[in-house]
Enzyme design. Structure first.
Site, short mmCIF file in Angstrom:
data_model
loop_
_atom_site.label_atom_id
_atom_site.label_comp_id
_atom_site.label_asym_id
_atom_site.label_seq_id
_atom_site.Cartn_x
_atom_site.Cartn_y
_atom_site.Cartn_z
N SER A 1 29.55 22.50 -11.74
CA SER A 1 28.13 22.13 -11.40
C SER A 1 27.83 23.16 -12.18
O SER A 1 28.68 24.73 -11.44
CB SER A 1 27.20 21.19 -10.86
N HIS B 1 26.80 25.59 -14.30
CA HIS B 1 26.41 25.69 -15.81
C HIS B 1 25.25 25.09 -16.26
O HIS B 1 25.18 24.90 -18.00
CB HIS B 1 27.49 25.18 -16.15
N ASP C 1 40.03 21.67 -12.90
CA ASP C 1 39.66 21.26 -14.03
C ASP C 1 40.65 20.16 -14.67
O ASP C 1 40.91 18.68 -15.10
CB ASP C 1 38.16 21.52 -15.08
N HIS D 1 31.68 31.44 -13.37
CA HIS D 1 31.86 30.88 -11.67
C HIS D 1 31.45 32.50 -11.18
O HIS D 1 31.94 32.38 -9.78
CB HIS D 1 33.11 30.18 -11.18
N SER E 1 -16.67 46.65 -23.23
CA SER E 1 -18.38 47.11 -23.61
C SER E 1 -18.63 47.52 -24.80
O SER E 1 -19.24 46.62 -25.74
CB SER E 1 -19.61 47.72 -22.83
#
Lengths: 540, 540
Positions: free
Chosen positions: A57, A59, A112, A217, A427
């Site tokens: 996680s 990303h 992974d 990372h 003004s």
């Protein structure tokens, strides 16, 4: 480093729950916290090829934000920057894979590859048809055969997702994914590091430096380069990437925010990309948007892919996912002509001795009151109300010959225009609005007094001040209310109104709103005083 | 502070050009740089009510990102945090306003009110039908009658935009906008300040503190509060906002990233919002997304609006704008059951004395080689290859009684499963993949040797190592290639392959990839050595 998190060990589970809760029932998550954190479609019948992605996680919105019709079927979420377990991946595969099989889309990181790879083997042991592709779009480390997976992964999700949604079989979806992977190249640049929750920030990028060729990372970039500006940054990135592009073929660009660049900066980078040496070859763009982030890293990545007609159809097909920015044409900036009418039409000058005398007298009132009004203003502001009004009055006297003095309807607007050009500050704009609105009312047939009231109403609407707010309106409104009964009564009402402002110890509009009550009490508001003096002198 | 910008004075023009270039021809900008920076729709025929918004820049994607069918017709962009000029606003109005008129949607800041207000007056002088609404959704300063305009402005853009697109007249669109404004309330919190381009960062928020009730222009929050975590932050914001909600009515939540919070953090905040005391009353959510940012401020804002049925239809209607995240149901997290099969089916144990002896002998080879392999590994890694292999071997021997020794097809898978549970690190997963894939091949009828080759192929695919990469594959592959010719030849091939790794001075996979070539040269890879010893002992 403060972050919007709770306990470090709950970060991913809580984020997944946030995504699922805000999905309107499109998404669910698998039971199995804390270790199994899988986001999956609820309207999934397993009749088509399932696409499963995921990884560490940090990303977001990748990958949970891309789960939905036409993209991923499930996302398996590891801890921040850490691969999910084999069991978590297997749970994701088993939950969504039917007879059509499943394609795993994995970014090229050892953890992974191994965990998704072993999960695939386990799933095959159940008789499931599981294939796997490895995304390796990074070009930062040309000598390493195992290039990393970066934001180019989104191209794979979208193209493979569209094919799967349309009923393509696993071999076809896998072949398309491999083709997209082979053609997609990415490089990134960052001005600062990201902050891994619970870890101190790595302050390795010095002032004046940027990291080129970074991962997602928190790892160091391939090199530190001198940073000058957005143009230079884009030029460096383009130079590295252009050699990976297919000569003569139009490409799709994917411009990804690594999380911490402002949207404004990303828009400037899109501009620089379009104006870069390869800009004309980039016919389409995805983003700029946060798609594959590295927490809150102040950086971007840029991917290219030479999409063919079928790819373009797949990239264009709509998906019900807020995280997917869609494919858009990327081209020259269309410049539309400025409309006519920006130079206001100046009215034809005309003379009218009585009006000239009246306007001049009004102006002289403000010129005479300059010092007194400045002194009052010094209590609450920077003491320039008198100077501002007197300056505008002198300018109006000097402009008398170009005013349409004989045409009272046009005169309001002309005065408004002069004031907006000569009188500074709020003004000036407010009085310009007053006279413009009065002119508007007069030109639609209202009387002098009604027109002035219309001007007052509009000035209040725009300026936001109400009676009692300690502004010029506290004198002007009562005076205009009673003006029909004669100038004497109007002057008295204006004076009473102005004097009341001395009792108002909280200003609710204008600059005095920020002043301590003690400084205000007992002093008349300079704008209200100016109005009172005007009516008093006109009635004298 | 480094930012992806070029010259400060060009920031907004370059960003506008980026937005227009990436719009695929949907958008154009008006000629008139540097002062007139107006984004407008190209497919606009003036037959419907035009919606014009804008203000200072630095809030991207607001407002240029919301120009398009079903939302704004044009956005007028001032400098960062500074109102656009009267002329720029007038140019925008004149460019898009036809017979149906124009609604200006203005955030409640003095400069914007005045400049948009005066531009409206000027436009009216041309006979155009121009109305204006002021968004004041901020609840941070309850005592000030002029509340600021914040991210709630998006609710107005979307609902008014849907009505205008459907052909409602100016009065109806204005009435709807005013109704939405009256019902929308917003508050924000930030952990850090934003960095205005060209200005030093204001480091006013100390560690452990957050600002509650902040504006979107870098101004200080109403108060500094102690910051603990995401839950506490959301609780504070909810507590302030809940009293502005209509009791008993469902509300739409809009969760806005102020620019610098990571997507991960925003997902956690969405989770906390859903779990907050008002979570059940929030039936719909817009976001979390960056919609009205304050450059790269690490903060969020949260808005609520009690939408009726007509509002919901307007909020839901699709628009072709990547910046608009859409309206989504916001509800309980749907939890799907974990699939069966996460516990791998353990094969029925069986005995087969020859196989038991063979497996045991293999294991003993590795146990004996422990010290030698550790010594080799110390050259390139942390010296634990021997220990890892020996440990796994001892565990396998201990597990012998629960292995299906008589069923060689099942035996591969069972060994893979044991290894994945007892052997740490990448090598454990890789050997598990090797045996699982071999088992897969064996169960589909392939021979012992073919099954081992299939395992090798899969291991290479997942691990990414090729022959020549200085891994165990340099011994294993040649051995399996020639195994059909007998164990002697296989052993010789394995030894030759292992010895060749001593000449390989660049490892391309595995941990050795990060080691200096000089440290590697002359030393055999420990994995290859283990394989060579195994085949040598088996052939002996």
């Amino acid at each position: 480093m403060k972050q919007f998190i709770n306990l470090k060990e709950n970060i991913v589970a809580e984020a997944v729950d946030g995504v699922v809760a805000a999905s309107g029932g499109r998404l669910a998550r698998l039971d199995g916290y804390p270790h199994v954190r899988v986001v999956l479609r609820t309207n999934w019948d397993k009749s088509k090829v399932a696409l499963v992605s995921g990884g560490g996680s940090g990303h977001e919105p990748a990958h949970g934000g891309f789960v939905g019709e036409g993209m991923l079927t499930a996302a398996v979420c590891g801890d921040v920057f850490a691969s999910p377990s084999v069991d978590a991946v297997l749970a994701g595969i088993l939950a969504v894979t039917g007879p059509a099989g499943c394609l795993l889309i994995v970014k090229n990181y050892t953890g992974d590859r191994l965990n998704f790879g072993l999960a695939a083997e386990r799933a095959r042991a159940f008789g499931l048809n599981v294939s796997m592709v490895i995304v390796d779009d990074d070009i930062a480390l040309p000598h390493l055969p195992q290039a990393r997976g970066l934001a180019g992964t989104l191209m794979v999700h979208k193209i493979a997702g569209a094919l799967a949604e349309n009923g393509a079989d696993l071999d076809a979806v896998k072949a398309a994914a491999e083709r997209v992977i082979a053609g997609t190249h990415t490089i990134g640049m960052s001005l600062d590091t990201c902050t891994v929750p619970g870890a101190p920030k790595d302050e390795r990028i010095q002032p004046g430096k940027a990291e080129l060729g970074l991962g997602i990372h928190g790892e160091s970039g391939v090199e530190q380069v001198d940073y000058t500006d957005a143009k230079g940054a884009m030029a460096m990135v383009v130079e590295r990437l252009s050699s990976s592009m297919t000569k003569g073929k139009p490409h799709v660009a994917l411009l990804n925010n690594l999380g911490g660049a402002s949207v404004l900066e990303m828009q400037i980078l899109a501009h620089e990309l379009r104006n870069s040496s390869i800009g004309a070859q980039l016919k389409y763009i995805i983003g700029p948007a946060s798609m594959m982030t590295s927490l809150e890293m102040r950086g971007f990545s840029f991917s290219v892919y030479p999409a063919d007609t079928e790819d373009l159809m797949a990239l264009k097909s709509p998906v019900p996912l807020a995280a997917w920015p869609g494919l858009s044409g990327f081209g020259a900036v269309e410049v539309a002509e400025l409309p006519d009418g920006l130079r206001p039409i100046k009215p034809m000058p005309s003379d009218h001795p009585a009006t000239r005398a009246f306007v001049t007298r009004c102006c002289e009132v403000f010129i005479e009151a300059e010092d007194d009004l400045n002194a009052l203003d010094a209590r609450a502001g920077d003491g320039d109300t008198g100077t501002t009004l007197a300056g505008a009055s002198r300018a109006l006297i000097a402009a008398m010959d170009r005013l349409p003095l004989a045409d009272h309807t046009q005169l309001y607007r002309a005065i408004g225009l002069e004031l907006s050009q000569t009188m500074g500050g709020s003004s000036g704009v407010l009085l310009a609005i007053f006279f413009a609105a009065a002119g508007d009312a007069a030109s639609s047939g209202q009387s002098l007094r009604e027109a002035l009231k219309a001007g007052l109403i509009r000035m209040q609407e725009i300026g936001g001040a109400r009676p009692g707010d300690r502004t010029m309106i506290d004198a002007l409104q009562p005076a205009l209310e009673i003006l029909a009964d004669g100038m004497d009564k109007a002057a008295r009402a204006a004076r009473e109104g102005a004097d009341r402002t001395a009792q108002m110890d909280t200003a609710k509009a204008g600059r005095s709103a920020y002043i301590n009550p003690e400084q205000l009490r007992g002093h008349v508001d300079p704008g209200a005083e100016a109005v009172a003096r005007l009516f008093e002198r006109l009635s004298a």
